[in-house]
Design a protein around this motif. Structure first.
Motif, PDB file in Angstrom:
ATOM      1  N   LYS A 135      45.863  45.634  36.425  1.00  0.00           N
ATOM      2  CA  LYS A 135      45.646  46.380  35.166  1.00  0.00           C
ATOM      3  C   LYS A 135      44.453  45.772  34.408  1.00  0.00           C
ATOM      4  O   LYS A 135      43.584  46.489  33.908  1.00  0.00           O
ATOM      5  N   ALA A 136      44.426  44.436  34.353  1.00  0.00           N
ATOM      6  CA  ALA A 136      43.305  43.759  33.667  1.00  0.00           C
ATOM      7  C   ALA A 136      41.984  44.055  34.390  1.00  0.00           C
ATOM      8  O   ALA A 136      40.955  44.290  33.760  1.00  0.00           O
ATOM      9  N   ASP A 137      42.032  44.078  35.744  1.00  0.00           N
ATOM     10  CA  ASP A 137      40.830  44.400  36.537  1.00  0.00           C
ATOM     11  C   ASP A 137      40.285  45.778  36.179  1.00  0.00           C
ATOM     12  O   ASP A 137      39.088  45.978  36.011  1.00  0.00           O
ATOM     13  N   PHE A 138      41.201  46.745  36.111  1.00  0.00           N
ATOM     14  CA  PHE A 138      40.795  48.141  35.899  1.00  0.00           C
ATOM     15  C   PHE A 138      40.152  48.360  34.523  1.00  0.00           C
ATOM     16  O   PHE A 138      39.413  49.310  34.327  1.00  0.00           O
ATOM     17  N   SER A 139      40.479  47.481  33.592  1.00  0.00           N
ATOM     18  CA  SER A 139      39.958  47.670  32.226  1.00  0.00           C
ATOM     19  C   SER A 139      38.547  47.105  32.075  1.00  0.00           C
ATOM     20  O   SER A 139      37.905  47.288  31.053  1.00  0.00           O
ATOM     21  N   LYS A 140      38.078  46.389  33.110  1.00  0.00           N
ATOM     22  CA  LYS A 140      36.755  45.755  32.995  1.00  0.00           C
ATOM     23  C   LYS A 140      35.654  46.710  33.442  1.00  0.00           C
ATOM     24  O   LYS A 140      35.884  47.623  34.218  1.00  0.00           O
ATOM     25  N   GLU A 141      34.439  46.401  32.975  1.00  0.00           N
ATOM     26  CA  GLU A 141      33.252  47.206  33.329  1.00  0.00           C
ATOM     27  C   GLU A 141      32.834  46.967  34.790  1.00  0.00           C
ATOM     28  O   GLU A 141      32.122  47.763  35.381  1.00  0.00           O
ATOM     29  N   ILE A 142      33.255  45.805  35.325  1.00  0.00           N
ATOM     30  CA  ILE A 142      32.824  45.429  36.683  1.00  0.00           C
ATOM     31  C   ILE A 142      33.865  45.893  37.684  1.00  0.00           C
ATOM     32  O   ILE A 142      35.066  45.788  37.442  1.00  0.00           O
ATOM     33  N   SER A 143      33.408  46.403  38.841  1.00  0.00           N
ATOM     34  CA  SER A 143      34.390  46.926  39.793  1.00  0.00           C
ATOM     35  C   SER A 143      35.193  45.780  40.407  1.00  0.00           C
ATOM     36  O   SER A 143      34.636  44.756  40.804  1.00  0.00           O
ATOM     37  N   ALA A 144      36.519  45.988  40.453  1.00  0.00           N
ATOM     38  CA  ALA A 144      37.434  44.947  40.911  1.00  0.00           C
ATOM     39  C   ALA A 144      37.253  44.689  42.392  1.00  0.00           C
ATOM     40  O   ALA A 144      36.925  45.592  43.162  1.00  0.00           O
ATOM     41  N   ARG A 145      37.461  43.440  42.790  1.00  0.00           N
ATOM     42  CA  ARG A 145      37.537  43.048  44.200  1.00  0.00           C
ATOM     43  C   ARG A 145      38.757  42.146  44.288  1.00  0.00           C
ATOM     44  O   ARG A 145      38.695  40.992  43.901  1.00  0.00           O
ATOM     45  N   ARG A 146      39.867  42.688  44.741  1.00  0.00           N
ATOM     46  CA  ARG A 146      41.098  41.869  44.746  1.00  0.00           C
ATOM     47  C   ARG A 146      41.850  42.034  46.054  1.00  0.00           C
ATOM     48  O   ARG A 146      41.907  43.116  46.619  1.00  0.00           O
ATOM     49  N   MET A 147      42.408  40.918  46.528  1.00  0.00           N
ATOM     50  CA  MET A 147      43.257  40.952  47.712  1.00  0.00           C
ATOM     51  C   MET A 147      44.679  40.626  47.264  1.00  0.00           C
ATOM     52  O   MET A 147      44.905  39.635  46.566  1.00  0.00           O
ATOM     53  N   ILE A 148      45.621  41.481  47.660  1.00  0.00           N
ATOM     54  CA  ILE A 148      47.031  41.243  47.322  1.00  0.00           C
ATOM     55  C   ILE A 148      47.744  40.878  48.620  1.00  0.00           C
ATOM     56  O   ILE A 148      47.791  41.666  49.565  1.00  0.00           O
ATOM     57  N   VAL A 149      48.233  39.644  48.678  1.00  0.00           N
ATOM     58  CA  VAL A 149      48.874  39.150  49.901  1.00  0.00           C
ATOM     59  C   VAL A 149      50.364  39.032  49.637  1.00  0.00           C
ATOM     60  O   VAL A 149      50.783  38.317  48.727  1.00  0.00           O
TER      61      VAL A 149
END
Length: 599
Positions: free
Chosen positions: A237-251
């Motif tokens: 949710k915090a990623d989506f609110s940022k101007e920069i595109s998210a790069r996240r790995m969920i393990v």
């Protein structure tokens, strides 16, 4: 790096790109070219000597030296001397010579003496693509405290590294370096690696930076999300609110409920579109079914090789296999990839490109059910954000046992009882066809035995084109499934209670854990039998006592030693020379903190 052209060429020849990498090329040995007054027996040493006589025998040259630093005679012996060696020894000349000194019955000899000029220091010798003396000069000109600090290393680490290359008083023993020196080498190796990883990360503007709420939806679910599911969703949710595109790995571990995190992400992305790519039709179907069930108000499309061309513009959430890569896709603000290690980087990049417009990029989430060691997760954070889901929504009850030939009768009995109770059994064999090398049966050799004794026996393997159909058929009406490790990822078989893995010692612990994770998906009592011809195996015993995938990944490291994160594979044989990911968590932590401060 502020290098001369000559230095740059040498770095290129060595395949190095920084001073830290140069410092990690440790000497293979040292020459002590200082003049000592005490003779050491059976050691390489320097003599300050006058040539008293030279005698040429058929296959050797014998020189009598008077060694001034020791105050007595030493005989030098050169075996099969080359012509240029003859000229180095003239009677009456006083020079410095270096060689191996031996003494027997008060008689001292030096084998293969050579004339040396750079007296007075401990000189490192290197094995590299450059000649040892050229390499030494490169080290002298390039390896300075300033250069190492300019690349971000801490002063005390830089000093430790310099001691290895330019020792002052004592010749280092390369087999038993001091602990603080080894720690400095480990730190530098990780620092260099993670710095490169973070330089690989590119920041792009996001197509959208808004986020809908998920909490009302979470309250409508027939179960409560676990603490770690919520934590991952909050990070996204915090990623989506940022101007920069998210790069996240969920393990997440097998059965940790990653699907709910995927669905929550699609929901939070609304009113913008999301795309999800899964590695198999079965998985895509499974995810589509779950999405329809838990996101009833959203328009969801399924894209596989079999779907007819539908207009995807009307859908909010598009789920598909790699068939997505061959379609015209509408713009999407979120791209998700499930079981990301099953896709190449090129495929992941292509999917992003298909849904992007202009310079901006969609948010990107990759999901993996292959737990990674905590140390590896920390290293990965240098170029991608990482969320770990280590707990499962419900506790699985699986008994794991190592079995041998003499347990086979009992195993057959167990399989009969499970099938009579309406449960299913999975038998994993190491190979499809017979092999000379392997002492275990292959699928081809074993299938007759099972087909004779049981009905509804299904067989599949990696090369089987009908694999997915076989699994679906088996799911509905099978009793026993005989397979290779192809079933390790993702397929949900609710009635599967038992897995038997033949030749278990041949597989990595993470693969065994994935296979074990196929059983007891719905709370059934589960059984995992590890069949081996080995009389004992500490590795398998430890596996049967461990249930968490993250602990298993750590065990795997201990027993298999690492892998390559840049390439995304955990093979045996690590790309680290000094670092041991199973033991060096504290060093990884400190490098991560120090790199964080630099940003």
């Amino acid at each position: 790096m502020g290098m001369t052209k000559e230095q740059e060429e040498k770095f290129k020849k060595l395949g190095l790109s920084s001073y830290i990498e140069l410092a990690l090329v440790v000497p293979s040995s040292y020459e002590d070219l200082r003049v000592h007054e005490k003779l050491q027996i059976h050691a390489m040493q320097l003599i300050d000597a006058t040539v008293e006589s030279v005698y040429r025998a058929p296959n050797s040259l014998q020189i009598t030296f008077f060694a001034h630093n020791f105050g007595h005679l030493i005989t030098g012996v050169l075996f099969r001397p080359k012509p240029y060696m003859m000229h180095q020894f003239k009677v009456g000349d006083r020079d410095y010579y270096y060689g191996m000194v031996e003494c027997k019955n008060g008689f001292c000899s030096m084998s293969m003496p050579k004339k040396v000029t750079n007296i007075g220091a401990i000189t490192p010798k290197y094995k590299s693509a450059l000649r040892s003396d050229v390499m030494f000069r490169l080290m002298q000109s390039s390896l300075t405290k300033e250069n190492l600090i300019s690349e971000g290393l801490k002063a005390e680490i830089a000093e430790e590294l310099l001691h290895v290359h330019f020792p002052a008083q004592i010749v280092p023993n390369l087999r038993e370096l001091e602990a603080k020196t080894v720690d400095a080498l480990k730190y530098s190796e990780l620092f260099s690696y993670m710095k490169q990883l973070s330089n690989k990360r590119r920041y792009f503007k996001a197509l959208t930076s808004s986020c809908s709420d998920y909490e009302k939806w979470a309250q409508t679910l027939p179960f409560r999300l676990t603490h770690e599911q919520v934590k991952s969703i909050e990070e996204i949710k915090a990623d989506f609110s940022k101007e920069i595109s998210a790069r996240r790995m969920i393990v997440g571990d097998v059965g940790s409920g990653k699907t709910m995190v995927i669905l929550a992400s699609a929901l939070m992305m609304l009113p913008n579109r999301s795309v999800l790519m899964a590695p198999t039709t079965i998985l895509a179907n499974q995810l589509y079914t779950e999405a329809k069930k838990f996101l009833p108000d959203i328009k969801i499309a399924l894209v596989t090789n079999k779907t007819k061309d539908i207009d995807l513009d009307e859908y909010d959430f598009i789920i598909g296999t790699h068939a997505l890569l061959y379609r015209e896709l509408p713009c999407a603000s979120l791209v998700m990839v499930d079981e990301q290690h099953r896709f190449g980087t090129a495929q992941r990049n292509l999917l992003e490109k298909l849904v992007s417009s202009g310079e901006k990029k969609p948010h990107f989430l990759q999901f993996s059910a292959t737990p990674i060691p905590r140390t590896q997760a920390m290293i990965e954070t240098a170029h991608i954000d990482v969320s770990l889901i280590t707990t499962t929504p419900f506790k699985k009850d699986i008994t794991s046992t190592v079995i041998h030939k003499n347990d086979f009768k009992e195993l057959l009995e167990h399989i009969k009882i499970e099938i009579e109770s309406g449960n299913q059994v999975l038998l994993v064999y190491p190979l499809v066809e017979q092999s000379e090398v392997l002492e275990y049966q292959s699928i081809d050799e074993a299938r007759g035995f099972w087909e004779k004794r049981f009905s509804n026996v299904y067989v599949t393997h990696g090369k089987d084109k009908e694999k997915e159909e076989v699994l679906l058929e088996f799911n509905k009406s099978g009793a026993i499934l005989i397979a290779t490790t192809v079933v390790e990822v993702g397929i949900s078989l609710p009635r599967l209670s038992t897995v038997v893995i033949v030749g278990a010692e041949r597989l990595g612990l993470s693969t065994l854990h994935q296979l074990r994770g196929r059983v007891s998906r719905t709370g059934l009592k589960g059984y995992c039998f590890l069949y081996t011809n080995q009389s004992s195996s500490e590795r398998l015993d430890r596996f049967t006592q461990t249930t968490s995938g993250f602990d298993i990944a750590n065990l795997d490291l201990k027993f298999r030693k690492g892998g390559d994160l840049l390439k995304g594979h955990n093979q045996s044989g690590s790309q680290f020379k000094w670092v041991d990911l199973a033991e060096d968590e504290e060093i990884v932590k400190s490098v991560k903190e120090d790199l964080g401060k630099r940003k």
